[in-house]
Design an enzyme around this catalytic site. Structure first.
Site, PDB file in Angstrom:
ATOM      1  N   ASP A 244      48.214  36.421  71.856  1.00  0.00           N
ATOM      2  CA  ASP A 244      49.222  35.640  71.606  1.00  0.00           C
ATOM      3  C   ASP A 244      49.901  36.160  73.225  1.00  0.00           C
ATOM      4  O   ASP A 244      50.771  35.288  73.612  1.00  0.00           O
ATOM      5  CB  ASP A 244      50.326  35.692  70.353  1.00  0.00           C
ATOM      6  CG  ASP A 244      50.778  34.151  70.794  1.00  0.00           C
ATOM      7  OD1 ASP A 244      50.260  33.474  71.911  1.00  0.00           O
ATOM      8  OD2 ASP A 244      51.826  33.974  70.237  1.00  0.00           O
TER       9      ASP A 244
ATOM     10  N   SER B 251      54.172  28.026  73.164  1.00  0.00           N
ATOM     11  CA  SER B 251      52.633  28.095  72.257  1.00  0.00           C
ATOM     12  C   SER B 251      52.398  26.742  71.579  1.00  0.00           C
ATOM     13  O   SER B 251      53.335  26.257  71.117  1.00  0.00           O
ATOM     14  CB  SER B 251      52.578  29.004  71.909  1.00  0.00           C
ATOM     15  OG  SER B 251      51.668  30.313  72.472  1.00  0.00           O
TER      16      SER B 251
ATOM     17  N   GLN C 190      43.996  29.062  74.371  1.00  0.00           N
ATOM     18  CA  GLN C 190      45.843  28.742  74.319  1.00  0.00           C
ATOM     19  C   GLN C 190      45.501  27.470  74.727  1.00  0.00           C
ATOM     20  O   GLN C 190      46.184  27.383  76.569  1.00  0.00           O
ATOM     21  CB  GLN C 190      45.960  29.795  73.901  1.00  0.00           C
ATOM     22  CG  GLN C 190      48.019  29.282  73.367  1.00  0.00           C
ATOM     23  CD  GLN C 190      48.754  30.892  73.923  1.00  0.00           C
ATOM     24  OE1 GLN C 190      49.386  30.554  74.594  1.00  0.00           O
ATOM     25  NE2 GLN C 190      48.939  30.987  72.663  1.00  0.00           N
TER      26      GLN C 190
END
Length: 325
Positions: A240, A264, A314
């Site tokens: 991440d 995110s 993502q």
């Protein structure tokens, strides 16, 4: 963890290991109390959605911005799901091969997180789990994980990019060392993952070129205990970091003073081959698109010997602040 390893573990990494050591607090059953009708007929609805639901409790890491780091809750959800996958006697554990998650609400880093894991199916080769991370009675993350029994088959992979190794590349500690600011101190002492940007980091200034790709060397800052589930969770945690940076790099932006609100939205990860998260991994990233206040990042993770160990995708919200242009 052995005493020798524990004694040598840097505080930030010891904290991460503590956060990933979830407490199992019980089981529950989810049932349906009513059915639905359509066109005059009854639509069959299962009375039980999952074979079993297991509940876990996890702690949160303190962050400078006061919100739970997305990688933390991803890694905790993976651990929670993995702990409910128990192999048959004499069989090896089924390692994770994929996860798919949606970030639904910001998490409060002063509060613990409950994880509800639903056992969806255990087949001959695959086990599927669904999990929700819950704070204040509301989900902050929803995810599914799939685990596969080790198996043979066709085998090929992308070639690792030809980039300089991590030695000699500035770390974030090099960049922020000596700066008297809480955010800078967190970069130096508070992160359990070391990052070395091949093309230079984007925290204080934009990249030299406006391109939609970059390479970052990553690894845990100390030795980790053995265990494939733990190493997969730490890699998910690290995944991440930085994945939306190719969007910033392409548009000449940086994190500090870059004029963007970033969060995110969803995250997917596929684990191809075993890896140790406490050894250098090249995180090669690119952004194929940014539009509508959203940007997409895609990444490939390579062990230092060139083995492709994971792929990541993502999408994030990237909104330009009106007051900053």
């Amino acid at each position: 963890m052995s005493d020798a390893v524990e004694d040598q573990t840097p505080p930030a990494l010891a904290e991460l290991l503590k956060v990933l050591d979830l407490e199992e607090i019980g089981t529950a059953a989810v049932t349906v109390t009513s059915s639905q009708t359509s066109g005059g007929g009854t639509v069959p609805v299962p009375t039980v959605f999952a074979e079993e639901t297991t509940l876990f409790l996890g702690q949160s890491q303190k962050m400078p911005h006061g919100r739970v780091f997305g990688g933390q809750v991803l890694a905790q959800g993976l651990v929670a799901c993995g702990r409910t996958v128990t192999p048959a006697e004499g069989d090896p554990p089924r390692p994770i091969h994929s996860l798919h998650a949606y970030f639904m609400r910001p998490g409060d880093d002063t509060q613990p997180i409950h994880f509800s894991v639903e056992k969806m199916r255990d087949g001959r080769s695959f086990s599927t789990r669904r999990a929700h991370a819950i704070q204040n009675s509301k989900p902050i993350l929803s995810m599914s994980c799939s685990f596969q029994e080790p198996s043979g088959g066709l085998d090929h992979q992308d070639v690792m990019p030809d980039v300089p190794g991590p030695d000699g590349i500035a770390s974030l500690a090099d960049t922020f060392g000596g700066i008297d600011h809480p955010g800078a101190k967190h970069m130096v002492d508070g992160r359990p993952i070391e990052q070395r940007h091949v093309e230079g980091n984007l925290f204080l200034a934009p990249g030299e070129e406006q391109v939609a790709h970059q390479n970052v060397w990553i690894k845990a800052i100390g030795q980790l205990p053995d265990g494939p589930l733990l190493h997969a969770a730490v890699l998910a945690y690290a995944s991440d970091y930085a994945l939306l940076e190719p969007v910033l790099r392409r548009h000449g932006r940086q994190w500090v003073g870059g004029g963007l609100n970033v969060a995110s939205l969803d995250h997917a990860m596929w684990f191809h081959r075993p890896v140790r998260a406490d050894e250098w991994v090249l995180y090669s990233q690119q952004s194929p698109s940014a539009q509508g206040g959203r940007g997409m990042g895609m990444g490939r993770m390579f062990a230092s010997d060139g083995t492709l160990v994971a792929s990541v995708a993502q999408e994030g919200m990237l909104r330009v602040r009106d007051d900053l242009g």
